[in-house]
Design a protein around this motif. Structure first.
Motif, short mmCIF file in Angstrom:
data_model
loop_
_atom_site.label_atom_id
_atom_site.label_comp_id
_atom_site.label_asym_id
_atom_site.label_seq_id
_atom_site.Cartn_x
_atom_site.Cartn_y
_atom_site.Cartn_z
N VAL A 222 31.72 7.78 18.96
CA VAL A 222 30.44 7.91 18.05
C VAL A 222 30.27 6.32 17.90
CG1 VAL A 222 29.38 8.31 15.76
CG2 VAL A 222 31.06 9.90 16.80
N ASP A 223 29.02 6.00 18.17
CA ASP A 223 28.53 4.44 18.19
C ASP A 223 28.28 4.31 16.65
OD1 ASP A 223 27.14 2.07 18.09
OD2 ASP A 223 26.18 2.39 20.03
N PRO A 224 28.85 3.38 16.14
CA PRO A 224 28.45 3.01 14.58
C PRO A 224 26.92 2.77 14.52
CG PRO A 224 30.06 1.48 15.20
CD PRO A 224 29.69 2.36 16.38
N LYS A 225 26.28 2.18 15.24
CA LYS A 225 24.65 2.21 15.17
C LYS A 225 24.00 3.38 15.10
CE LYS A 225 24.03 -2.45 15.52
NZ LYS A 225 24.94 -2.99 15.96
N GLY A 230 20.65 1.36 7.95
CA GLY A 230 20.37 0.57 7.11
C GLY A 230 20.68 -1.04 7.44
N TYR A 231 20.74 -0.99 8.60
CA TYR A 231 21.33 -2.27 9.33
C TYR A 231 20.22 -3.30 9.03
CZ TYR A 231 25.38 -0.41 11.81
OH TYR A 231 26.48 0.24 12.03
N LEU A 232 20.60 -4.45 8.92
CA LEU A 232 19.71 -5.68 8.88
C LEU A 232 18.77 -5.76 9.98
CD1 LEU A 232 21.23 -8.57 6.71
CD2 LEU A 232 19.52 -7.05 5.87
N ALA A 237 20.91 -12.63 9.42
CA ALA A 237 20.81 -13.11 8.14
C ALA A 237 22.11 -12.55 7.14
CB ALA A 237 19.54 -12.16 7.71
N GLY A 238 22.93 -11.92 7.64
CA GLY A 238 24.18 -11.65 6.72
C GLY A 238 25.07 -10.87 7.41
N LEU A 239 26.15 -10.31 6.82
CA LEU A 239 26.96 -9.62 7.31
C LEU A 239 26.46 -8.29 7.69
CD1 LEU A 239 30.08 -9.37 7.87
CD2 LEU A 239 30.33 -8.54 5.48
N GLU A 240 26.65 -7.90 8.87
CA GLU A 240 26.10 -6.63 9.28
C GLU A 240 26.34 -5.54 8.74
OE1 GLU A 240 27.53 -5.36 13.20
OE2 GLU A 240 25.57 -5.30 13.78
N ILE A 244 24.45 -1.76 4.70
CA ILE A 244 24.24 -0.40 5.16
C ILE A 244 24.41 0.65 3.87
CG2 ILE A 244 25.65 1.58 6.28
CD1 ILE A 244 26.75 -0.49 8.32
N THR A 245 22.99 1.37 3.81
CA THR A 245 22.96 2.22 2.76
C THR A 245 22.94 3.77 3.09
OG1 THR A 245 20.47 2.02 2.99
CG2 THR A 245 21.62 0.75 1.44
#
Ligand SMILES: *[C@@H]1O[C@H](CO)[C@@H](O)[C@H](O)[C@H]1NC(C)=O
Ligand SMILES: *[C@@H]1O[C@H](CO)[C@@H](O)[C@H](O)[C@H]1NC(C)=O
Ligand SMILES: *[C@@H]1O[C@H](CO)[C@@H](O)[C@H](O)[C@H]1NC(C)=O
Length: 290
Positions: A222-225, A230-232, A237-240, A244-245
């Motif tokens: 399973v691809d985390p994407k 809610g990825y940036l 710009a920040g920690l990936e 994540i929401t």
């Protein structure tokens, strides 16, 4: 001197063309007069013969095939897209449909990783994780709708497992659901344990989701994407993982089986902190029952 010569030669050429033109015209007149006389002299014969000629020449219409399939009409058999589609169709069943369930963690705070202290998005709150697991597990395993031509006599029911895409069938009947819970092989105990919860997320969601330990119970990765949302937009710009929401569970339906059963799952639900269960299950259940 030169000018005069040029004029003369132009005049000569004009004369030559006039002569050729005149002969041509004369020839045409003679030929078409002959044809006209011949045709006017035997009108019935001419009509019959020309009708026969037209019939013979149109014989090919018999084997004319009208192509209406847009794929045949608009794509060349050698085009890359066409060849890839054919390869896909030959490896899998013609069409699978995917259905998405999106659940957002609203009102939860970001969580701190217990070891590294990194900030992870609110979706990684363990109790929220467990709640969402219970919901998707309910959809996958327990939710069943009455089914059959005579409901009261047969009491037949049908659930997601009856219409889903299970790639390892018949050895493994688990549905190919692309959700983060597959990293835990859908084991509630593994999600509930604080150590294995973070260890599995570190291994599967962060470092390498195709490891054997991370494969889902249906036998695939399973691809985390796909499993989180809610990825940036800009990963720099920040920690990936910090923003994540949302959870995205992707159910793949086998359209062929679905055509036999005429069943459908379609859901896009936003879960709130408290009234999550009651509200979403009601809606889902109704839609599922349709
Ligand atoms: C997860 O959310 C619950 C409910 O809001 C809260 O009580 C708990 O402290 C949160 N857990 C973490 C690790 O933040
Ligand atoms: C189907 O369910 C109804 C109600 O629960 C029950 O009365 C009936 O006996 C069941 N029929 C069969 C064939 O099991
Ligand atoms: C991402 O998360 C960080 C830490 O919680 C927060 O400071 C930042 O504003 C968030 N960015 C966006 C675009 O939501």
């Amino acid at each position: 001197m030169r000018n005069v010569q040029t004029e003369v030669s132009v005049e000569e050429r004009t004369c030559l063309f006039d002569i050729i033109g005149a002969y041509f015209e004369y020839g045409m007149t003679v030929a078409f007069t002959a044809i006209g006389r011949a045709v006017a002299g035997r009108p019935i014969m001419v009509l019959l013969y020309s009708a026969a000629l037209v019939a013979v020449l149109s014989w090919g219409i018999k084997s004319l095939e009208v192509i209406t399939d847009p794929v045949e009409l608009w794509s060349s058999p050698n085009s890359r897209g066409r060849m890839e589609k054919e390869y896909y169709d030959s490896q899998f069943e013609p069409f699978f449909r995917s259905e998405q369930l999106i659940i957002k963690a609203i009102g939860y705070d970001s969580v701190k990783h217990p070891d590294s202290g990194e900030v992870w998005g609110p979706a990684f709150n363990q109790s929220f994780f467990l709640d969402v697991f219970d919901l998707t597990n309910y959809l996958q395993e327990k939710l069943r709708a009455p089914w059959g031509s005579d409901l009261h006599e047969t009491n037949e029911t049908v659930g997601l497992a009856d219409v889903c895409f299970a790639p390892l069938k018949p050895d493994n009947h688990k549905c190919a659901v692309q959700s983060a819970f597959q990293y835990f092989q859908n084991s509630r105990a593994k999600i509930g344990n604080r150590n294995s919860f973070w260890r599995t997320l570190d291994t599967c969601a962060v470092s390498n989701h195709v490891q054997l330990d991370c494969l889902g119970d249906f036998g695939g990765p399973v691809d985390p994407k796909l499993a989180f949302g809610g990825y940036l937009k800009d990963p720099k710009a920040g920690l990936e993982r910090a923003n994540i929401t949302a959870f995205v569970a992707l159910f793949t339906l086998d359209l062929r089986r679905q055509e036999n059963n005429r069943l459908d799952v379609f859901c896009c639900v936003q879960g709130e902190k408290r009234e999550k269960h009651g509200a979403t299950e009601g809606v889902l259940y109704k839609i599922f029952k349709e």
